[in-house]
Write an enzyme that holds these catalytic residues in place. Structure first.
Site, PDB file in Angstrom:
ATOM      1  N   SER A   1       1.038  -4.488  -5.286  1.00 47.02           N
ATOM      2  CA  SER A   1       1.407  -3.864  -4.025  1.00 47.02           C
ATOM      3  C   SER A   1       0.264  -3.130  -3.338  1.00 47.02           C
ATOM      4  O   SER A   1       0.446  -2.576  -2.253  1.00 47.02           O
ATOM      5  CB  SER A   1       2.549  -2.866  -4.261  1.00 47.02           C
ATOM      6  OG  SER A   1       2.132  -1.835  -5.171  1.00 47.02           O
TER       7      SER A   1
ATOM      8  N   SER B   1      -0.216  -4.167  -9.734  1.00 44.53           N
ATOM      9  CA  SER B   1      -0.427  -3.912  -8.306  1.00 44.53           C
ATOM     10  C   SER B   1      -1.861  -3.617  -7.893  1.00 44.53           C
ATOM     11  O   SER B   1      -2.178  -3.668  -6.707  1.00 44.53           O
ATOM     12  CB  SER B   1       0.480  -2.767  -7.835  1.00 44.53           C
ATOM     13  OG  SER B   1       1.818  -3.193  -7.797  1.00 44.53           O
TER      14      SER B   1
ATOM     15  N   LYS C   1      -4.315   4.005  -0.770  1.00 46.79           N
ATOM     16  CA  LYS C   1      -3.027   3.309  -0.693  1.00 46.79           C
ATOM     17  C   LYS C   1      -1.965   4.252  -0.152  1.00 46.79           C
ATOM     18  O   LYS C   1      -1.896   5.429  -0.552  1.00 46.79           O
ATOM     19  CB  LYS C   1      -2.638   2.797  -2.091  1.00 46.79           C
ATOM     20  CG  LYS C   1      -1.333   2.008  -2.148  1.00 46.79           C
ATOM     21  CD  LYS C   1      -1.086   1.529  -3.570  1.00 46.79           C
ATOM     22  CE  LYS C   1       0.176   0.680  -3.675  1.00 46.79           C
ATOM     23  NZ  LYS C   1       0.382   0.161  -5.051  1.00 46.79           N
TER      24      LYS C   1
END
Length: 435
Positions: free
Chosen positions: A130, A154, A55
């Protein structure tokens, strides 16, 4: 393997937006070195040669890391985040950085300035956030493993919407050193994969050394709790049907299923909101970004920072006290059960760009649809593993999550693994991703 996956990324990712930065040259060099080590019989590391994604919230040595913000579009850290370093030390090969919401502050992964990831099952729909890019990359078979982060859902929200597996571990189990903080007392780094077994492999190399081994209790030895008080937004009919079927499967696997009460459940989401806003605002002020560079934020994150300015010290202290009250109530609940089983979201992912959804005859914020289910674990630092449990009326996966007591990460993973193995017809389907 690296060549094949990089070719697939080049072919299909322009329509998905899973990656924001690739490092193909370094990946190929590492793959060649690993291949030669295997041929010599001396490849080392639990994940030697396994490709993975990171990420774009985690620092990566010599690889662009933007934290999802145009303010850091040219940022190239000198060192890896601790979790990334451990995975690379285990021999895994990073292919690139996966897309994220700006500064990870959002559950849609819609990023107006740095690119948005698309749900591979229905590309016009959000991926969840996210850690959206990571889940998309897994579901589209661009990588077998990914590293994500979870502050309010997330890891679990995109895992549920993309039909993959994600573990939000116990708070502090995996170092967040080198990860851009959203709300430090709520932030978790964790493994994402296509199966619980793969997530367990990744957890084993990401976590701090000396943690507990894999749990050896069978599901038939566990008590699984159902807590209607946590269903603050009633699930849509298709979600409820998938959840009910999951409960039946867990019972058929031998678990003792009981219903438990948590009267303080309605205080969790607002308490989380106060703590998150206060800590996020502090992060951006200390970084010298807000309000000095206010206009460089996307509209949604700027709006959240402006809202956070209204949180007082008294509000934060009151929320912290409420948090501890809830912690005590949940600890008492876990005296009766080993795990909790809940949905990950009350409904389907909306089209990209829609922040309000019609649910149960009323219009609500999309954040409320999902975060009422995912914030309890972050607020209290509890481990929770999201796994696919069915499909909604649009053909998009539906996820459930197994939540455990602190440090019962492996128990949550093992239970998700047993459920995964018992539902092969659900788990076998993957999206048809085309160029």
């Amino acid at each position: 393997m690296v060549d094949a996956l990089l070719a697939r990324i080049a072919e299909v990712d322009p329509g998905l937006g899973a990656f924001v930065t690739l490092c193909p040259e370094r990946a190929r060099e590492e793959a060649l070195a690993c291949e030669q080590a295997y041929l010599r019989g001396g490849a080392e590391g639990a994940l030697a040669g396994v490709p993975f994604a990171v990420k774009d919230l985690f620092d990566s040595a010599q690889v662009r890391t933007t934290y999802g913000s145009a303010m850091f579009a040219s940022n190239t850290p000198a060192a890896d985040a601790a979790a990334v370093r451990r995975v690379r030390d285990a021999g895994a090969i990073m292919l690139g950085k996966s897309q994220t919401h700006e500064f990870a502050w959002g559950v849609t992964s819609v990023n107006e300035r740095m690119g948005t990831s698309h749900n591979p099952w229905r590309p016009e729909r959000i991926s969840g956030g996210s850690s959206g890019g990571a889940a998309v990359a897994l579901a589209a078979r661009l990588v077998p493993l990914a590293i994500g982060s979870d502050t309010g859902g997330s890891i679990r929200v995109p895992s549920a919407y993309c039909g993959t597996v994600g573990l939000k571990p116990t708070y502090g189990r995996i170092s967040t050193e080198g990860v851009w903080p959203l709300a430090p007392s709520l932030d978790h780094a964790g493994p994402m994969a296509r199966t619980p077994a793969d997530a367990a492999l990744l957890l084993a190399v990401m976590e701090d050394p000396g943690r507990s081994p894999v749990a050896d209790r069978a599901l038939s030895e566990l008590t699984v709790g159902l807590c209607p008080d946590l269903h603050l937004v009633p699930p849509a009919p298709d979600v409820q049907a998938a959840f009910d079927a999951a409960v039946v499967t867990v019972a058929e696997l031998g678990a003792h299923v009981v219903e438990v009460a948590l009267p303080v459940a309605e205080t969790i989401f607002p308490t989380f909101g106060v703590i998150q806003r206060a800590e996020a605002l502090s992060t951006h002020r200390r970084a010298g970004l807000y309000p000095e560079r206010r206009e460089e934020y996307g509209d949604d994150v700027r709006g959240r920072l402006e809202s956070a300015e209204g949180v007082t010290l008294e509000d934060y202290l009151s929320a912290t006290a409420t948090r501890e009250h809830v912690r005590g109530a949940v600890a008492s609940l876990f005296q009766r059960v080993d795990l909790l089983l809940t949905p990950v979201s009350a409904g389907s992912p909306p089209p990209i760009g829609e922040e309000r959804v019609l649910h149960g005859g009323r219009e609500i914020d999309f954040r409320e649809l999902v975060m009422t289910y995912t914030t309890p674990q972050d607020l209290l630092g509890l481990p929770a593993c999201a796994v696919r449990a069915g499909f909604d009326d649009l053909g998009i996966p539906i996820g459930v999550q197994f939540t455990g007591q602190p440090w019962a990460d492996h128990e949550a993973l093992a239970t998700a693994g047993a459920f995964h193995a018992a539902t092969p017809a659900i788990q076998a389907r993957w999206p048809e991703v085309r160029p």
